[in-house]
Scaffold this active site. Structure first.
Site, PDB file in Angstrom:
ATOM      1  N   ASP A 131       0.814  -1.217   0.000  1.00  0.00           N
ATOM      2  CA  ASP A 131       0.000   0.000   0.000  1.00  0.00           C
ATOM      3  C   ASP A 131       0.851   1.271   0.000  1.00  0.00           C
ATOM      4  O   ASP A 131       0.456   2.297   0.544  1.00  0.00           O
ATOM      5  CB  ASP A 131      -0.958   0.004   1.195  1.00  0.00           C
ATOM      6  CG  ASP A 131      -2.113   0.987   1.012  1.00  0.00           C
ATOM      7  OD1 ASP A 131      -2.537   1.176  -0.141  1.00  0.00           O
ATOM      8  OD2 ASP A 131      -2.566   1.575   2.014  1.00  0.00           O
ATOM      9  N   ASP A 183       3.056  -0.058  -5.264  1.00  0.00           N
ATOM     10  CA  ASP A 183       1.603  -0.011  -5.463  1.00  0.00           C
ATOM     11  C   ASP A 183       1.302   0.975  -6.591  1.00  0.00           C
ATOM     12  O   ASP A 183       1.713   0.772  -7.711  1.00  0.00           O
ATOM     13  CB  ASP A 183       0.897   0.351  -4.154  1.00  0.00           C
ATOM     14  CG  ASP A 183      -0.576  -0.031  -4.176  1.00  0.00           C
ATOM     15  OD1 ASP A 183      -1.075  -0.446  -5.235  1.00  0.00           O
ATOM     16  OD2 ASP A 183      -1.240   0.091  -3.136  1.00  0.00           O
ATOM     17  N   ASP A 190      -3.098   7.449  -6.122  1.00  0.00           N
ATOM     18  CA  ASP A 190      -4.385   6.844  -5.785  1.00  0.00           C
ATOM     19  C   ASP A 190      -5.302   7.916  -5.197  1.00  0.00           C
ATOM     20  O   ASP A 190      -4.904   8.640  -4.279  1.00  0.00           O
ATOM     21  CB  ASP A 190      -4.216   5.718  -4.762  1.00  0.00           C
ATOM     22  CG  ASP A 190      -3.896   4.382  -5.414  1.00  0.00           C
ATOM     23  OD1 ASP A 190      -3.490   4.375  -6.596  1.00  0.00           O
ATOM     24  OD2 ASP A 190      -4.034   3.338  -4.741  1.00  0.00           O
ATOM     25  N   ARG A 203      -3.867   1.530 -16.173  1.00  0.00           N
ATOM     26  CA  ARG A 203      -4.459   2.515 -15.258  1.00  0.00           C
ATOM     27  C   ARG A 203      -3.956   3.936 -15.538  1.00  0.00           C
ATOM     28  O   ARG A 203      -3.353   4.572 -14.693  1.00  0.00           O
ATOM     29  CB  ARG A 203      -4.204   2.143 -13.796  1.00  0.00           C
ATOM     30  CG  ARG A 203      -4.802   0.817 -13.391  1.00  0.00           C
ATOM     31  CD  ARG A 203      -4.702   0.587 -11.889  1.00  0.00           C
ATOM     32  NE  ARG A 203      -5.302  -0.692 -11.507  1.00  0.00           N
ATOM     33  CZ  ARG A 203      -5.413  -1.140 -10.266  1.00  0.00           C
ATOM     34  NH1 ARG A 203      -4.954  -0.394  -9.269  1.00  0.00           N
ATOM     35  NH2 ARG A 203      -5.955  -2.305 -10.009  1.00  0.00           N
TER      36      ARG A 203
END
Length: 303
Positions: A90, A115, A119, A170
């Site tokens: 994370d 990660d 985000d 992404r």
């Protein structure tokens, strides 16, 4: 060069505050404030990021160390930083959660984290990401946590004038939120360029998508929101995008019961040019960290 937004701040960072375009346009950052130096990675105390964020007055926060997580923050501008080599579960380059809003990320270079690079999750919204450079990474940017976090329906993000250089997937992947992409250059992805998952709305405008070995530009993942009985994917509108080297748009037809936002529903203007070779050239030079002097200390200020 003339079409790039806020080019005057390339030599004067203090001129940046209050000039964002898109959903993050109300981010005022350190407008008229002093400079605060983050000198350690401690959770609290003098020289920590938390100590700086706790202060009520506007600040220009200068990092002498690496690592950034925004939790319940407002009116933050993150500008001209490099993020590389974050290790651990994370561990993201920039993590925005929960309940943060009015955030602007500008001219940062990000690569090689365990990660994500950025985000944006758990009801964080009204965010602009501009003129950033992304490379050497797999899961680049996640917007919307997972199908159980239905509060992420509030998420609104603008991404413009960024260069995604060989990142695998992404760019971004979106759940629930509304995302406006314009004048970005994405090249050489490894799976797809942009993914619309459960209930998301993506407006892709005048971007350049240049394929490598993988040709599929837009992907749709079907998921079930926690408060719904049926699974759904997201929606993508492509307007004026340029698809190069065999890039395939793969646009899904939008159903009668579906709707997708238009950026003008939320902000009146943005700096837009046609997708072209000249835009590619500009972004290769002007996206990411720049050699710009730090904001000057104000006379009589204290930190």
């Amino acid at each position: 060069m003339a079409s790039l937004p806020y080019t005057d701040v390339d030599s004067h960072l203090r001129a940046l505050a209050g000039q964002a375009e898109g959903f993050g346009r109300f981010s005022v950052g350190g407008l008229h404030g002093p400079v605060y130096h983050v000198t350690n990675l401690a959770d609290d105390g003098p020289g920590s990021l938390r100590d700086g964020c706790r202060r009520k007055e506007p600040l220009w926060i200068v990092f002498e160390v690496s690592g950034l997580r925004l939790k319940e923050c407002e009116h933050i501008i993150i500008c001209n930083l490099e993020f590389e080599g974050g290790r651990g579960h994370d561990v993201d380059g920039i993590q925005i959660k929960p309940n943060s809003r009015h955030i602007w990320i500008d001219r940062c270079s990000l690569c090689d984290y365990d990660d994500g690079l950025i985000d944006i999750t758990r009801q964080s919204t009204d965010i602009t990401i501009s003129r950033c450079y992304f490379t050497r990474h797999d899961k680049t940017m996640l917007i919307g946590a997972d199908p159980s976090h239905i509060g992420d329906r509030c998420i609104r993000v603008t991404i413009h004038h960024c260069l995604f250089d060989g990142t695998r997937q992404r760019q971004p992947r979106v759940r629930f939120g509304k995302v406006h992409l314009y004048n970005n250059y994405t090249r050489g992805w490894g799976i797809y360029a942009v993914c619309a998952s459960v209930e998301s709305q993506v407006y892709s405008q005048c971007n350049i998508y240049e394929a490598g070995q993988k040709k599929k530009t837009f992907e749709y993942y079907t998921e079930k929101a926690a408060d719904k009985d049926e699974t759904k994917s997201g929606s993508i509108i492509s307007e004026g995008d340029l698809f190069l080297n065999g890039a395939q748009a793969s646009i899904r037809n939008i159903g009668k019961e579906e709707s997708i936002f238009h950026p003008s529903d939320f902000y009146p203007t943005w700096t837009l040019e046609l997708a072209s070779d000249s835009l590619k050239s500009v972004l290769r030079i002007c996206a990411g960290w720049q050699s710009i002097p730090r904001p000057a200390e104000q006379v009589g200020s204290s930190t």
